[in-house]
Design a protein around this motif. Structure first.
Motif, PDB file in Angstrom:
ATOM      1  N   GLY A   1       0.854  -1.184   0.000  1.00 50.53           N
ATOM      2  CA  GLY A   1       0.000   0.000   0.000  1.00 50.53           C
ATOM      3  C   GLY A   1       0.883   1.225   0.000  1.00 50.53           C
ATOM      4  O   GLY A   1       1.812   1.334   0.793  1.00 50.53           O
ATOM      5  N   ARG A   2       0.642   2.127  -0.929  1.00 49.18           N
ATOM      6  CA  ARG A   2       1.416   3.378  -0.966  1.00 49.18           C
ATOM      7  C   ARG A   2       0.442   4.524  -0.859  1.00 49.18           C
ATOM      8  O   ARG A   2      -0.608   4.520  -1.476  1.00 49.18           O
ATOM      9  N   HIS A   3       0.816   5.484  -0.049  1.00 47.83           N
ATOM     10  CA  HIS A   3      -0.042   6.650   0.094  1.00 47.83           C
ATOM     11  C   HIS A   3       0.829   7.882   0.263  1.00 47.83           C
ATOM     12  O   HIS A   3       1.877   7.812   0.902  1.00 47.83           O
ATOM     13  N   GLU A   4       0.388   8.977  -0.305  1.00 49.23           N
ATOM     14  CA  GLU A   4       1.129  10.229  -0.163  1.00 49.23           C
ATOM     15  C   GLU A   4       0.682  10.893   1.140  1.00 49.23           C
ATOM     16  O   GLU A   4      -0.340  11.570   1.188  1.00 49.23           O
ATOM     17  N   ALA A   5       1.442  10.667   2.195  1.00 49.60           N
ATOM     18  CA  ALA A   5       1.164  11.310   3.484  1.00 49.60           C
ATOM     19  C   ALA A   5       1.594  12.769   3.397  1.00 49.60           C
ATOM     20  O   ALA A   5       2.272  13.155   2.446  1.00 49.60           O
ATOM     21  N   PRO A   6       1.212  13.606   4.376  1.00 42.83           N
ATOM     22  CA  PRO A   6       1.647  15.010   4.318  1.00 42.83           C
ATOM     23  C   PRO A   6       3.156  15.164   4.204  1.00 42.83           C
ATOM     24  O   PRO A   6       3.643  16.118   3.620  1.00 42.83           O
ATOM     25  N   ARG A   7       3.926  14.222   4.766  1.00 43.26           N
ATOM     26  CA  ARG A   7       5.392  14.348   4.711  1.00 43.26           C
ATOM     27  C   ARG A   7       6.005  13.632   3.535  1.00 43.26           C
ATOM     28  O   ARG A   7       7.215  13.702   3.347  1.00 43.26           O
ATOM     29  N   GLY A   8       5.225  12.871   2.795  1.00 46.47           N
ATOM     30  CA  GLY A   8       5.791  12.128   1.672  1.00 46.47           C
ATOM     31  C   GLY A   8       5.169  10.759   1.589  1.00 46.47           C
ATOM     32  O   GLY A   8       4.142  10.500   2.187  1.00 46.47           O
ATOM     33  N   GLU A   9       5.847   9.890   0.854  1.00 43.68           N
ATOM     34  CA  GLU A   9       5.237   8.598   0.579  1.00 43.68           C
ATOM     35  C   GLU A   9       5.335   7.653   1.774  1.00 43.68           C
ATOM     36  O   GLU A   9       6.403   7.429   2.321  1.00 43.68           O
ATOM     37  N   VAL A  10       4.178   7.083   2.149  1.00 37.74           N
ATOM     38  CA  VAL A  10       4.142   6.038   3.162  1.00 37.74           C
ATOM     39  C   VAL A  10       4.013   4.724   2.431  1.00 37.74           C
ATOM     40  O   VAL A  10       3.236   4.605   1.490  1.00 37.74           O
ATOM     41  N   PHE A  11       4.788   3.738   2.858  1.00 40.56           N
ATOM     42  CA  PHE A  11       4.792   2.465   2.168  1.00 40.56           C
ATOM     43  C   PHE A  11       4.566   1.345   3.181  1.00 40.56           C
ATOM     44  O   PHE A  11       5.253   1.284   4.196  1.00 40.56           O
ATOM     45  N   HIS A  12       3.566   0.511   2.920  1.00 42.76           N
ATOM     46  CA  HIS A  12       3.323  -0.619   3.814  1.00 42.76           C
ATOM     47  C   HIS A  12       3.371  -1.906   3.005  1.00 42.76           C
ATOM     48  O   HIS A  12       2.846  -1.977   1.894  1.00 42.76           O
ATOM     49  N   TYR A  13       3.996  -2.916   3.584  1.00 46.03           N
ATOM     50  CA  TYR A  13       4.059  -4.226   2.950  1.00 46.03           C
ATOM     51  C   TYR A  13       3.490  -5.245   3.927  1.00 46.03           C
ATOM     52  O   TYR A  13       3.834  -5.243   5.104  1.00 46.03           O
TER      53      TYR A  13
END
Lengths: 406, 139, 336
Positions: free
Chosen positions: A307-319
């Protein structure tokens, strides 16, 4: 005369523990070394002993501010692994929540940045106006910070017709406020003196250090997951990464540019929310409303997902890797600050001591989200080279293969 | 200097702070609490909470069937099932006990409960010195 | 001089000055904090909070760091407070004559105003912490930057007075007090005086190291800088010295530019006149402190040390010299 000055792990400029070791030449920074590892919390370890529904709330607590981004990315990863479809209405509500969070996070950052340069009045002003978006979040989700609105396969609360006017009112409030904030942050003489041509990250350095989020966009790299890999309801919206050239003639990559990017992202978020409210389709908000059934599906599921999401600080990546057990086999979260740590070094080199807090804060760091390793006192080795890391990894894989885990 | 006019205007306005519970810290907090209890001292109310706020859990013990789904979804392991004796068929009966000091107020148990015997109240002033005081354990 | 008068002058009056400085210094600090809070839309602490702070600091443990120079480290707070109080001995308070009038003049005041900063610098270097060292270096740079504009401002006033009243001791604050500079100048001189007043007000936050010039302390940068190792009684003394110095600097500004009393407009006895003038003096101090300190510190961000040096060496000095030039033009009659 060269001397070293440690800043951290505990220091008033840093809201979280991290250690900078500066080599100084008078007031100028000759060299800097960043050392992490003071707040490893073992969240992933705790997550691997819980079922995905429980992990959602754990993911929410990875970061106190990105409390939407992590569950968003995590639920996308689980949905990806288990093949769960999300209803369209839920996608829109997810995006509205994510953008409300962006507004609150960027305004919060503006206050922190002002505090770092000793402008406390602006800190109080920005945090005062932030209350409005916090109220809206509380109104929509039932709590200010830990929203607990994401569910695997959708969201937990609907945005009803009666709630919409209040959201719209808040958006109008921020639209009216935008000019005032722009005036303070972009035109104030003292803020300009402290932020212009300070902490420069060139485009090349931004690409080389793999920086993410506003940090890299301020250097003129149009990198935004919402634009590049449009997911969720973002695919329906036409989103363009904000770069500082929309306000300034040229991209410098300094702290001032990061202010511009964040300020205009707030404006962009307001537009996204309004568009989402306008075009929100009807229908279900969650694919499986019965929790025991959902848990059973997730228990049966086998596979891996991201899962990738553009958080306020940048890209959050979960595996996430599911292997037919209650708890996931692996869960890995990568917070945006992890990518921005290296970007500090080119930013800080050649600056003055006085610039350290504002430059360090300009990436909006979140140290405890980033830490994935802890330093144990007494072990006389701090640094591991690439070869050593590779050796350790190979050894671990062999060990696990021997034990028949892999 | 863009803030100069702004701060000068603010000088003549009311502060934004909600003065909850009192404006300044009292000389003796214990004495002040006693006074509030007697009704001699009025406190400023906290900011209103919205509808559907997630506060302290309330629990309808009678409705509960002891299925244990809530314990399965609770991320903080704040819910415990306690055996309360056997029913007529000789099967063990369970009731839940909630430790609010561990609760994260996610209200996942409320969503999961098949009998709707758990709900979230509006209560949020839960500070206590004892984790297991009566106010922080819901039975 | 009789011995009892000597006793009175050397012991009683300085104690009175200390009491005055501490009492009103802390009160003004409280008012300053309250008003600053209101300007930031906060409630702020009660006005008596600085008194509580000092009382608490004096009961706290006094830690002397291992790698400091202990005697230097402990003596500097006392010296700082003493030098701040001694400024008060040379400034007129209300319509009272300065306690040491005739024993020193404005030049001494100029040096005494620099002394607390020097004490801070030495204390900072003596504490042996890298943060304090950085803070001390910054304080030194700041002193070098503001001394010249400050001297220009004070000298221009005195020079003007010396032209008008030749042969008098124009450097005495008592004399300046009784002969307001505004009465001696024409139009261009008036503008010159306003400019000089501006320069003096601009040196106020930097002399007292308040935002935007709290660079030596800068808690978000160097964690309190000079004062990082100080605690307990020593920190309390520095706190008091800061409060007294604020009052002292404000009363120097008041004496130079607003030496007027209002007692003459009231039909009261001599004692009543003293009281009214004293109250009016406090009002003057409040105005000076509010404009020069409170208002500025909430309206701007902290700036950097090289920018301070640039602003004061270049900008303020030029502004001060323009003011001086205007006064010279006025007195030599080139224009008017």
């Amino acid at each position: 005369m060269k001397y070293t000055l440690p800043i951290g792990p505990i220091h008033p400029a840093l809201k979280e523990p991290i250690l900078f070791e500066f080599e100084l030449n008078g007031e100028r920074i000759a060299n800097v070394d960043v050392k992490l590892g003071h707040v490893h919390r073992g969240i992933e370890w705790a997550g691997m002993r819980r079922n995905p529904v429980q992990i959602l709330y754990l993911a929410e607590r990875i970061c106190g501010i990105c409390s939407v981004s992590h569950p968003f990315a995590f639920s996308m990863a689980v949905e990806n692994a288990a093949g769960i479809e999300v209803p369209e209405r839920a996608e829109y509500i997810r995006v509205i929540m994510a953008e409300l969070e962006r507004i609150h996070s960027h305004i919060l950052w503006a206050g922190v940045a002002a505090h770092e340069i000793g402008f406390d009045t602006v800190l109080y002003l920005t945090w005062r106006v932030r209350e409005k978006v916090m109220d809206v979040i509380e109104y929509l989700t039932g709590n200010r910070v830990n929203k607990a609105i994401y569910m695997i396969g959708g969201v937990r609360r609907d945005i009803t017709k009666e709630q919409i006017p209040k959201v719209r009112e808040a958006m109008d409030y921020y639209k009216g406020l935008f000019n005032k904030l722009a005036k303070v942050f972009l035109h104030d003489k003292t803020i300009k003196m402290r932020t212009e041509h300070v902490g420069i990250l060139t485009r090349e350095d931004a690409l080389k250090t793999c920086a993410v989020g506003p940090t890299t966009r301020a250097s003129g790299v149009p990198k935004d997951v919402r634009q590049d890999y449009a997911y969720s309801a973002y695919a329906d919206l036409n989103i363009k990464a904000v770069t500082p050239d929309i306000y300034r003639k040229e991209v410098v990559g300094d702290v001032y540019d990061r202010i511009i990017v964040r300020l205009f992202e707030v404006k962009q978020s307001i537009q996204i929310i309004e568009e989402c409210i306008e075009n929100m389709p009807g229908g279900e908000i969650v694919s499986e409303p019965k929790i025991p059934k959902l848990l059973a599906t997730l228990k049966k599921a086998v596979g891996e997902g991201i899962g990738r999401h553009e958080a306020p600080r940048g890209e959050v990546f979960h595996y996430v890797k599911l292997d037919g057990k209650e708890a996931p086999y692996t869960w890995k979260a990568r917070a945006p600050t992890y990518n921005n740590v290296l970007a500090w070094i080119p930013m800080l080199k050649g600056e003055q001591i006085a610039d350290i807090p504002i430059v360090a804060a300009s990436t909006d760091p979140c140290i405890s989200c980033t830490n994935r390793v802890s330093v144990i006192k007494g072990s006389n080795k701090y640094t591991l080279t690439k070869e050593e890391l590779h050796k350790l990894s190979v050894e671990k894989t062999k060990r696990r293969m021997r034990n028949g885990i892999l | 200097m863009t803030m100069a006019f702004e701060v000068f205007k603010q000088l003549f306005k009311k502060p934004f702070t909600n003065k909850f519970p009192v404006k300044y810290i009292p000389k003796s907090v214990t004495a002040a609490v006693e006074k509030i209890g007697k009704g001699e001292l009025k406190i400023n109310p906290p900011i209103e909470i919205p509808p559907n706020f997630r506060g302290k859990i309330s629990y309808d013990r009678e409705k509960c069937i002891g299925c244990g789904i809530c314990t399965k979804v609770c991320p903080a392991h704040a819910i415990e099932l306690i055996p309360t004796g056997k029913d007529e068929k000789g099967k063990e009966k369970y009731k839940a006990i909630f430790y609010i000091s561990r609760c994260t107020f996610c209200s996942q148990c409320v969503d999961a409960c098949p009998k709707e015997c758990i709900s979230m109240s509006n209560e949020f002033l839960l500070a206590d010195t004892d984790r297991f005081s009566d106010a922080l354990v819901v039975k | 001089m009789e011995y009892y008068e000597l006793l009175f002058r050397v012991i009683i009056l300085p104690i009175l000055a200390l009491g005055f400085g501490v009492l009103f210094g802390l009160t003004f600090k409280g008012i300053d904090r309250k008003l600053a809070a209101h300007m930031q839309a906060r409630v702020g602490p009660p006005i008596r909070q600085p008194f509580r702070d000092v009382a608490k600091l004096f009961t706290k443990e006094n830690i002397i760091p291992e790698n400091s120079i202990p005697w230097l480290f402990s003596v500097m707070p006392i010296l700082c407070l003493v030098s701040a109080v001694s400024v008060l001995l040379y400034t007129p308070i209300g319509s009272f004559e300065p306690i040491l009038s005739g024993y020193g003049d404005l030049i001494v005041v100029l040096y005494l105003l620099a002394l607390p900063a020097i004490c801070l610098v030495i204390g900072g270097f003596a504490s042996g912490s890298p943060y304090a060292t950085v803070g001390a270096q910054r304080e030194m740079v700041m002193m070098l930057s503001y001394e010249f504009p400050l001297a220009v401002a004070i000298i221009s006033i005195v020079w003007k007075l010396s032209l008008v009243y030749p042969g008098e001791n124009v450097f005495s604050l008592g004399f300046i007090m009784s002969h307001p500079v505004w009465n001696t100048v024409g139009f261009s001189g008036f503008i010159g005086c306003v400019i000089i007043l501006f320069v003096l007000c601009a040196t106020m936050p930097i002399t007292l190291a308040k935002i935007p010039f709290d660079i030596p302390e800068a808690e978000t940068e160097i964690a309190g800088g000079l004062l990082v190792e100080y605690s307990g009684k020593n920190l309390g003394l520095f706190y008091l010295a800061d409060a007294v110095k604020t009052v002292a600097f404000a009363s120097v500004v008041a004496a130079l530019f607003f030496p007027y009393g209002i007692a003459c407009y009231f039909d009261v006895s001599t004692t009543g006149g003293y009281v009214i003038d004293f109250i009016f003096f406090l009002v003057k101090l409040f105005v000076v402190i509010f404009i020069g300190l409170t208002f500025i510190r909430v309206a701007v961000a902290r700036i950097k040390i090289d920018q301070v040096a640039h602003i004061y060496w270049m900008l303020m000095t030029i502004i001060g010299l323009v003011g001086l030039a205007l006064i010279i033009i006025d007195s030599t009659g080139v224009i008017s």
